[in-house]
Design an enzyme around this catalytic site. Structure first.
Site, short mmCIF file in Angstrom:
data_model
loop_
_atom_site.label_atom_id
_atom_site.label_comp_id
_atom_site.label_asym_id
_atom_site.label_seq_id
_atom_site.Cartn_x
_atom_site.Cartn_y
_atom_site.Cartn_z
N THR A 67 0.84 -1.20 0.00
CA THR A 67 0.00 0.00 0.00
C THR A 67 0.87 1.25 0.00
OG1 THR A 67 -1.59 -1.25 1.31
CG2 THR A 67 -2.01 1.09 1.08
N ALA A 70 -0.81 -0.90 7.25
CA ALA A 70 -0.94 -1.67 8.48
C ALA A 70 -1.46 -3.06 8.13
CB ALA A 70 -1.88 -0.99 9.48
N ASP A 71 -1.22 -4.00 9.03
CA ASP A 71 -1.73 -5.36 8.84
C ASP A 71 -3.12 -5.53 9.44
OD1 ASP A 71 0.67 -6.56 7.57
OD2 ASP A 71 1.60 -5.98 9.46
N GLU A 106 9.59 1.60 11.18
CA GLU A 106 8.26 2.18 10.98
C GLU A 106 7.79 2.91 12.23
OE1 GLU A 106 6.44 -0.97 7.69
OE2 GLU A 106 6.17 -1.35 9.83
N LYS A 119 -8.36 -4.92 6.08
CA LYS A 119 -7.45 -4.72 7.21
C LYS A 119 -8.17 -4.16 8.44
CE LYS A 119 -4.03 -6.08 4.70
NZ LYS A 119 -3.02 -5.16 4.15
#
Length: 231
Positions: free
Chosen positions: A32, A87-88, A107, A125
């Site tokens: 992303t 983000a996951d 990060e 997500k």
């Protein structure tokens, strides 16, 4: 392009409205974030002038350099106006799990150095409760067995991350990563505090009380959620 990738691109391009001329911008890592970096480079080619960009990984730095962005680092640019990253998992309070790509330490450092932290994700997500994605914990190599035992004591199931070659995955700072299953996490700040207290833990992938804006790609639109919705 898959529907998930389309949503990632929508979120990434929408995030560029958070960037103004003269800013110092932190660049995230992952698929992303790659859309965002490419979009930012297009805006710069069209006339947007930035003071500097600070990448969170070697991969993002290489991409930014190849696209002609003004790459810097925290030594030269320690204070950032905005960082944009993926983000996951993201919960309704803006807490995150990050680190699937292994760059969680850099990060979090870059996000913490920023006045504003903007998270960009596809709709899958977004979760009601963090924890389906295992929490990455970056550890000093010598401390791995000790840290793993501590994590097991408060209910986690740590698994050493392996690379594509089957050998232990090694981070940019020569540490290891334990991917830890805690089940659904009822209190992310409390778990983050516990992980922070373990000797040998360098950093972990729970990002709590850091997020200012979450931009979600949903279908054919980008949805923007700001901090006042969960503060």
């Amino acid at each position: 392009m898959s529907s998930a990738d389309q949503e990632k691109r929508l979120a990434a391009l929408a995030s560029l409205d958070q960037v103004e001329a003269g800013m110092r911008v932190g660049l995230g890592t992952g698929s992303t974030a790659e859309h965002m970096i490419r979009g930012l480079a297009e805006r710069c080619k069209a006339g947007l002038s930035l003071a500097a960009v600070v990448p969170t990984s070697k991969a993002s730095a290489e991409l930014a350099q190849n696209l002609g962005l003004p790459v810097s680092d925290l030594e030269r640019t320690p204070n950032l106006d905005v960082t944009i990253d993926g983000a996951d998992e993201v919960d309704p309070q803006g807490h995150l799990i990050k680190g699937g790509g292994g760059a969680l330490l850099h990060e979090k450092i870059v996000a913490s150095a920023s006045k504003r932290f903007v998270v960009i994700v596809d709709s899958k997500k977004m979760v009601e409760q963090l924890g389906k994605f295992r929490v990455p914990v970056e550890v000093v190599q010598a401390a791995r067995p000790v840290v793993a035992a501590q994590i097991e004591r408060f209910g986690g199931q740590p698994t050493l991350r392996l690379g594509k070659d089957g050998a232990p995955f090694v981070t940019q700072e020569s540490n290891l990563i334990l991917d830890c299953d805690f089940g659904l996490i009822s209190d992310p700040p409390r778990l983050a505090q516990k992980l922070d207290g373990i000797t040998g833990v360098v950093e972990h992938g729970l990002f709590v009380h850091l997020t200012d804006v979450v931009i979600i790609g949903r279908g054919d639109r980008a949805e923007i959620n700001t901090k006042d919705r969960w503060a």
